[in-house]
Every structure is written in structure tokens, then in C-alpha cells.
Scaffold this motif. Sequence first.
Motif, mmCIF file in Angstrom:
data_model
loop_
_atom_site.group_PDB
_atom_site.id
_atom_site.type_symbol
_atom_site.label_atom_id
_atom_site.label_comp_id
_atom_site.label_asym_id
_atom_site.label_seq_id
_atom_site.Cartn_x
_atom_site.Cartn_y
_atom_site.Cartn_z
ATOM 1 N N GLN A 1 53.619 -38.652 48.184
ATOM 2 C CA GLN A 1 53.889 -39.079 46.799
ATOM 3 C C GLN A 1 54.605 -38.010 45.980
ATOM 4 O O GLN A 1 55.258 -38.311 45.000
ATOM 5 C CB GLN A 1 52.579 -39.434 46.119
ATOM 6 C CG GLN A 1 51.787 -40.453 46.892
ATOM 7 C CD GLN A 1 51.670 -41.760 46.142
ATOM 8 O OE1 GLN A 1 52.457 -42.042 45.252
ATOM 9 N NE2 GLN A 1 50.699 -42.566 46.504
ATOM 10 N N ASP A 2 54.458 -36.738 46.404
ATOM 11 C CA ASP A 2 55.012 -35.675 45.560
ATOM 12 C C ASP A 2 56.166 -34.898 46.176
ATOM 13 O O ASP A 2 57.101 -34.514 45.486
ATOM 14 C CB ASP A 2 53.913 -34.672 45.198
ATOM 15 C CG ASP A 2 52.790 -35.354 44.449
ATOM 16 O OD1 ASP A 2 53.100 -35.981 43.424
ATOM 17 O OD2 ASP A 2 51.639 -35.308 44.930
ATOM 18 N N GLU B 1 63.216 -37.729 43.438
ATOM 19 C CA GLU B 1 63.174 -38.821 42.454
ATOM 20 C C GLU B 1 62.374 -39.958 43.068
ATOM 21 O O GLU B 1 62.825 -40.602 44.004
ATOM 22 C CB GLU B 1 64.620 -39.248 42.152
ATOM 23 C CG GLU B 1 64.760 -40.385 41.169
ATOM 24 C CD GLU B 1 64.071 -40.145 39.844
ATOM 25 O OE1 GLU B 1 64.306 -39.068 39.265
ATOM 26 O OE2 GLU B 1 63.286 -41.012 39.420
ATOM 27 N N LYS B 2 61.173 -40.223 42.558
ATOM 28 C CA LYS B 2 60.274 -41.117 43.300
ATOM 29 C C LYS B 2 59.948 -42.430 42.589
ATOM 30 O O LYS B 2 59.169 -43.223 43.091
ATOM 31 C CB LYS B 2 58.983 -40.381 43.622
ATOM 32 C CG LYS B 2 58.266 -39.865 42.397
ATOM 33 C CD LYS B 2 57.194 -38.873 42.798
ATOM 34 C CE LYS B 2 56.582 -38.266 41.554
ATOM 35 N NZ LYS B 2 55.738 -37.131 41.825
ATOM 36 N N LYS B 3 60.591 -42.656 41.484
ATOM 37 C CA LYS B 3 60.265 -43.832 40.669
ATOM 38 C C LYS B 3 60.327 -45.137 41.476
ATOM 39 O O LYS B 3 59.371 -45.910 41.499
ATOM 40 C CB LYS B 3 61.255 -43.907 39.498
ATOM 41 C CG LYS B 3 60.636 -44.401 38.219
ATOM 42 C CD LYS B 3 61.582 -44.137 37.090
ATOM 43 C CE LYS B 3 61.482 -45.189 36.018
ATOM 44 N NZ LYS B 3 62.634 -45.053 35.096
ATOM 45 N N ALA B 4 61.454 -45.337 42.166
ATOM 46 C CA ALA B 4 61.643 -46.594 42.892
ATOM 47 C C ALA B 4 60.869 -46.614 44.207
ATOM 48 O O ALA B 4 60.752 -47.646 44.860
ATOM 49 C CB ALA B 4 63.127 -46.807 43.159
ATOM 50 N N LYS C 1 57.643 -45.705 44.736
ATOM 51 C CA LYS C 1 56.184 -45.816 44.601
ATOM 52 C C LYS C 1 55.553 -46.866 45.497
ATOM 53 O O LYS C 1 54.592 -46.599 46.206
ATOM 54 C CB LYS C 1 55.822 -46.096 43.142
ATOM 55 C CG LYS C 1 55.467 -44.828 42.406
ATOM 56 C CD LYS C 1 54.877 -45.166 41.071
ATOM 57 C CE LYS C 1 54.672 -43.893 40.271
ATOM 58 N NZ LYS C 1 54.766 -44.157 38.842
ATOM 59 N N ARG C 2 56.140 -48.075 45.470
ATOM 60 C CA ARG C 2 55.499 -49.189 46.175
ATOM 61 C C ARG C 2 55.485 -49.026 47.689
ATOM 62 O O ARG C 2 54.801 -49.762 48.394
ATOM 63 C CB ARG C 2 56.155 -50.509 45.786
ATOM 64 C CG ARG C 2 57.614 -50.605 46.177
ATOM 65 C CD ARG C 2 58.224 -51.779 45.453
ATOM 66 N NE ARG C 2 59.654 -51.879 45.718
ATOM 67 C CZ ARG C 2 60.183 -52.869 46.418
ATOM 68 N NH1 ARG C 2 59.428 -53.805 46.928
ATOM 69 N NH2 ARG C 2 61.483 -52.910 46.602
#
Length: 305
Positions: free
Chosen positions: A45-46, A62-65, A67-68
Motif C-alpha cells: 500500500q505504501d 502515486e497510489k490513488k487509482a 487502492k482497490r
Amino acid sequence: MAQSVIRTVVARYKSAKSNGHQWSEVHFQLPEYDLVWNRDYSLNQDLFSVNTLSGRLKFKFEKKAMKRYFNGTWKFGTAKLVHKFNKWFLHIPMTKKFEELEPQNVNHVVGIDLGVNFLATTYDTHGKTNFFSGKQIKQKRGHYQALRKQLAKKQTASARSRIKAIGSRENRYVTDVNHQITKALVEHYPRGTCFVLEDLTGVRKATERVCVSHRYVTVSWAFHQFREMLTYKAAMKGQLVIVVNPAYTSQTCPKCAHRAKENRHKKTHTFCCKNCAYTSNDDRIGAMNLHDKGMKTLCGGTILA
Ligand SMILES: [Zn+2]
């Protein structure tokens, strides 16, 4: 790392061959690096952690998209690290198992005829027809063609590289249209739907003689791409895609089964049965016949896709 280079080059030649392109030397303009999951890279996640010649390095990303994809149901595949627009991008293929729709549980069948005038024409079990227009793509193609012609006259190096750029822009456009239509199709029809496409393997050579302005028909990769996109999108929605032999789907009357070349008028895009006078749009006839062939295939229990 060296092995990954060889694999990448071999893969590029293989895909060019399977797409039916003429042999040409493969060039790599941008640096890229294949990364095997859990060996060359890992991702949580990080942090993005990657093996390099100077040891393991860790980066924020950049992890916004993204997550799922961390809910444990997705599998990460061999990723490609690409440098573009002064940034580093990681292309990760992800897979997830979906429960497949069994043929005996199909409750709705949709025949899909792919063509030039209407990119996709559908005919379903309720007797309903839908047209997905190809007008825009035809216009766009004409626009790119004119541009290419103009540039070709110049015969400079920069003109040549612009012609190449237009080619890839055009491909991206077709890919985008395929995404839109396949998305619209799986959203329009309910769970339990079986889409029936024509099996186009082996007909590429026959269609290559069609005139250049109808490229969308002749460039088989666009159809293959359509089929692949529809297959995975359908699977995610509890739908199924099958392919059937396309022989005579444009010449056979769906009402009385009379088969004759003369039934179809290519120029006017109409179909008029010489036996029972049943008349309709020719793309619609194709979709109707594919629907019927799909029904027979499902009942006979032989699935080709
Ligand atoms: Zn007829």
C-alpha cells in the motif's frame, strides 16, 4: 536483467508475427525493463520496491487509482517499467478469477456483426436490434489519411516521423472506440448473456484485398482486440463470449434459410431474399444469423471460444 532484454525482444517479434505484420526490424525508442512479481519488484500500500544493479531500492508511488487492487483478490503479473514524459511508469498486468458463466446457464443470446458502417450491429433473443455507429471512425480515418498524404509529399525526416506518430495515434483511437463499444455492450445486456461473434481466424487473407479506405475491416488486429476486450469484460459481468463459423452469414435469409449471393446488395447495404422477399439492413442480417448460429452452438454443446 540481461535475460529480460532477450525475452522482451523475442516477445515483440512474436507478437508482430501473430498480428500478421510484415517482418521489420524492431526498435525500442524508450528504455523499458520487465519486472517479475516478488522477484524483481513488489508493491504494498505504501512502497514500490525494485531490484536494480545497485541493490534493492524503495520508492513512494502515486497510489490513488491503485487502492482497490490491494484487497487480496488480485494477482500482480510481470510488470514493465517505462520512462515517458520525464516520469517513470509501472505497467502492471493484473488478474482476478471470476466465476465463469456456464453455457447451460445462458438465458439471453446476442449476435454481434462487426463492420464498417455500423461498427457493431447486435440482434438479441427478444428480436431487438442495436446499431453502434462507425461513422465517426470512418471520418477520423479519412482525416488521418489526408494528413498522411500531405506529409508524404514533403519527404523529410520530420514528416516521416510525424506519419509514424499519426499511425500510432490512429491505433490508440481504434483501441479507445473498442473500449467504448465493448463497455456499452456488457452494460446494456444482463448477466447470463452470451455474445456471439464470428470467428475471424483464417479469413484475414481473404479480406486483405478490400480497398484501403475500408481498413477497419481488413486490419484484423482491431477485431481481435474487440474480441479480447469483450471476452474479459463479459467474464467480469457473468456473461460469455463464443465464436462461430461466419460462413454465409451475410447471404442466408434468417427467415426462410434461402442462401444466395444475390440476396445481399453491398452497395445499398440491404438484404432482400430472392425466395421470400424478406428485406432488411445487411449488417442486421449478419447479426441475426450469428444469433441463430450461437443458439445452435449452445444447444449442441460445442463452444469454440
Ligand atoms: Zn427468405
